[in-house]
Scaffold this motif. Structure first.
Motif, PDB file in Angstrom:
ATOM      1  N   TRP A  33       0.854  -1.168   0.000  1.00 25.20           N
ATOM      2  CA  TRP A  33       0.000   0.000   0.000  1.00 25.20           C
ATOM      3  C   TRP A  33       0.902   1.233   0.000  1.00 25.20           C
ATOM      4  O   TRP A  33       2.027   1.194   0.502  1.00 25.20           O
ATOM      5  N   HIS A  35       0.860   5.713   0.544  1.00 22.33           N
ATOM      6  CA  HIS A  35       0.154   6.865   1.089  1.00 22.33           C
ATOM      7  C   HIS A  35       0.767   8.171   0.590  1.00 22.33           C
ATOM      8  O   HIS A  35       1.956   8.219   0.253  1.00 22.33           O
ATOM      9  N   VAL A  37       1.176  12.066   2.211  1.00 24.01           N
ATOM     10  CA  VAL A  37       1.097  12.889   3.429  1.00 24.01           C
ATOM     11  C   VAL A  37       1.609  14.282   3.061  1.00 24.01           C
ATOM     12  O   VAL A  37       2.556  14.400   2.290  1.00 24.01           O
ATOM     13  N   TRP A  47      -2.252  13.522   6.977  1.00 21.90           N
ATOM     14  CA  TRP A  47      -2.505  12.435   6.041  1.00 21.90           C
ATOM     15  C   TRP A  47      -3.442  12.908   4.930  1.00 21.90           C
ATOM     16  O   TRP A  47      -4.410  13.631   5.170  1.00 21.90           O
ATOM     17  N   ARG A  50      -4.587   7.245   0.630  1.00 24.03           N
ATOM     18  CA  ARG A  50      -3.888   5.965   0.563  1.00 24.03           C
ATOM     19  C   ARG A  50      -4.520   5.101  -0.513  1.00 24.03           C
ATOM     20  O   ARG A  50      -5.672   5.277  -0.876  1.00 24.03           O
ATOM     21  N   TYR A  95       4.562  14.366   0.542  1.00 24.59           N
ATOM     22  CA  TYR A  95       5.427  13.199   0.665  1.00 24.59           C
ATOM     23  C   TYR A  95       4.655  11.944   0.254  1.00 24.59           C
ATOM     24  O   TYR A  95       3.499  11.773   0.646  1.00 24.59           O
ATOM     25  N   PHE A  99       3.632   1.910   3.003  1.00 20.17           N
ATOM     26  CA  PHE A  99       2.880   1.485   4.191  1.00 20.17           C
ATOM     27  C   PHE A  99       3.023  -0.009   4.392  1.00 20.17           C
ATOM     28  O   PHE A  99       2.851  -0.797   3.454  1.00 20.17           O
ATOM     29  N   SER A 103       2.208  -3.848  10.392  1.00 18.27           N
ATOM     30  CA  SER A 103       2.571  -2.984  11.512  1.00 18.27           C
ATOM     31  C   SER A 103       1.942  -1.599  11.415  1.00 18.27           C
ATOM     32  O   SER A 103       2.188  -0.743  12.270  1.00 18.27           O
ATOM     33  N   GLN A 104       1.111  -1.393  10.377  1.00 21.14           N
ATOM     34  CA  GLN A 104       0.374  -0.128  10.217  1.00 21.14           C
ATOM     35  C   GLN A 104       1.288   1.085  10.303  1.00 21.14           C
ATOM     36  O   GLN A 104       0.956   2.087  10.947  1.00 21.14           O
ATOM     37  N   CYS A 105       2.450   0.994   9.668  1.00 20.59           N
ATOM     38  CA  CYS A 105       3.376   2.126   9.734  1.00 20.59           C
ATOM     39  C   CYS A 105       3.875   2.514   8.343  1.00 20.59           C
ATOM     40  O   CYS A 105       3.852   1.716   7.408  1.00 20.59           O
ATOM     41  N   LEU A 106       4.320   3.759   8.240  1.00 20.31           N
ATOM     42  CA  LEU A 106       4.932   4.273   7.016  1.00 20.31           C
ATOM     43  C   LEU A 106       6.437   4.144   7.185  1.00 20.31           C
ATOM     44  O   LEU A 106       7.065   4.956   7.861  1.00 20.31           O
ATOM     45  N   ASP A 107       7.004   3.097   6.586  1.00 20.68           N
ATOM     46  CA  ASP A 107       8.394   2.787   6.904  1.00 20.68           C
ATOM     47  C   ASP A 107       9.421   3.488   6.020  1.00 20.68           C
ATOM     48  O   ASP A 107      10.579   3.615   6.423  1.00 20.68           O
ATOM     49  N   TRP A 109       9.899   7.011   3.360  1.00 21.42           N
ATOM     50  CA  TRP A 109       9.311   8.244   2.858  1.00 21.42           C
ATOM     51  C   TRP A 109      10.187   8.813   1.739  1.00 21.42           C
ATOM     52  O   TRP A 109      11.408   8.654   1.743  1.00 21.42           O
ATOM     53  N   GLY A 110       9.540   9.502   0.802  1.00 20.86           N
ATOM     54  CA  GLY A 110      10.296  10.246  -0.185  1.00 20.86           C
ATOM     55  C   GLY A 110      10.800  11.554   0.399  1.00 20.86           C
ATOM     56  O   GLY A 110      10.516  11.873   1.557  1.00 20.86           O
ATOM     57  N   GLN A 111      11.504  12.328  -0.414  1.00 19.37           N
ATOM     58  CA  GLN A 111      12.075  13.597   0.053  1.00 19.37           C
ATOM     59  C   GLN A 111      11.061  14.736  -0.001  1.00 19.37           C
ATOM     60  O   GLN A 111      11.282  15.797   0.579  1.00 19.37           O
TER      61      GLN A 111
END
Lengths: 119, 111
Positions: A33, A35, A37, A47, A50, A95, A99, A103-107, A109-111
């Motif tokens: 998945w 997202h 942000v 947010w 997604r 950004y 996802f 663990s339901q986290c955004l591990d 990220w882009g710049q």
């Protein structure tokens, strides 16, 4: 190495449109998945939207619903955000992030890419 | 727009312990795991803690997370100058149209 690279930001007039892209590499894009942000200047993280791994399910923040559309092209390893009817309050750094459902986290990220809505 | 409440600021001297709270509700923290993100000045956010108390590879063990009921906290022990950043909690929310909610953010200053 996981990499997410956003592009497409810039200056646009109120009421205008812009399409953001997020090029993914270093992982199996079609398995995750994704997202979007955003962060207005000097403000916190908010947010936006997604999309699930095959693109069949999407969700949006109320503030952008009906104006923004998230999509993906798994063949091109690319995530998109089509933004229409832009308003001054949409001005922000956008950004994309990967996802992890378990663990339901955004591990990762882009710049980020800056979108400025102004006349 | 944020539904998770954090103190706007926290501070400490090098070596001290700093704790940041994150208050939510039964639809987010109360029923889902909490994550913490660190945003150094001028950079993108980075995952710091996931699943309430797990550290991704490479995150120093001086960072720790906990959760109890509808609240969570992040602790930084042995504060270092490079820890000066903004910290955000986040969680999936079962009730809102937007399923992922962030905290209001806490600016940590190393004195």
């Amino acid at each position: 190495e996981v990499q997410l690279v956003e592009s497409g930001g810039g200056l646009v007039q109120p009421g205008g449109s812009l399409r953001l892209s997020c090029a993914a590499s270093g992982f199996t894009f079609s398995s995750y998945w994704m997202h979007w942000v955003r962060q207005a200047p000097g403000k916190g993280l908010v947010w936006v939207s997604r999309i699930n791994s095959d693109g069949s399910s999407t969700s949006y923040a109320d503030s952008v619903k009906g104006r923004f559309t998230i999509s993906r092209d798994n063949a091109k390893n690319t995530l998109y955000l089509q933004m229409n009817s832009l308003r001054a309050e949409d001005t922000a750094v956008y950004y994309c992030a990967r996802f992890v459902v378990t663990s339901q986290c955004l591990d990762y990220w882009g710049q980020g890419t800056l979108v400025t809505v102004s006349s | 727009q944020s539904v998770l409440t954090q103190p706007p600021s926290a501070s400490g001297t090098p070596g001290q312990r700093v704790t940041i709270s994150c208050s939510g509700s039964s639809s987010n923290i109360g029923s889902n795991t909490v994550n913490w993100y660190q945003q150094l000045p001028g950079t993108a956010p980075k995952l710091l803690i996931y699943s309430n108390n797990q550290r991704p590879s490479g995150v120093p063990d001086r960072f720790s997370g906990s959760k109890s009921g509808t609240s969570a906290s992040l602790a930084i022990s042995g504060l270092q100058s490079e820890d000066e950043a903004d910290y955000y909690c986040a969680a999936w929310d079962d009730s809102l149209n937007g399923p992922y909610v962030f905290g209001t953010g806490t600016k940590v200053t190393v004195l």
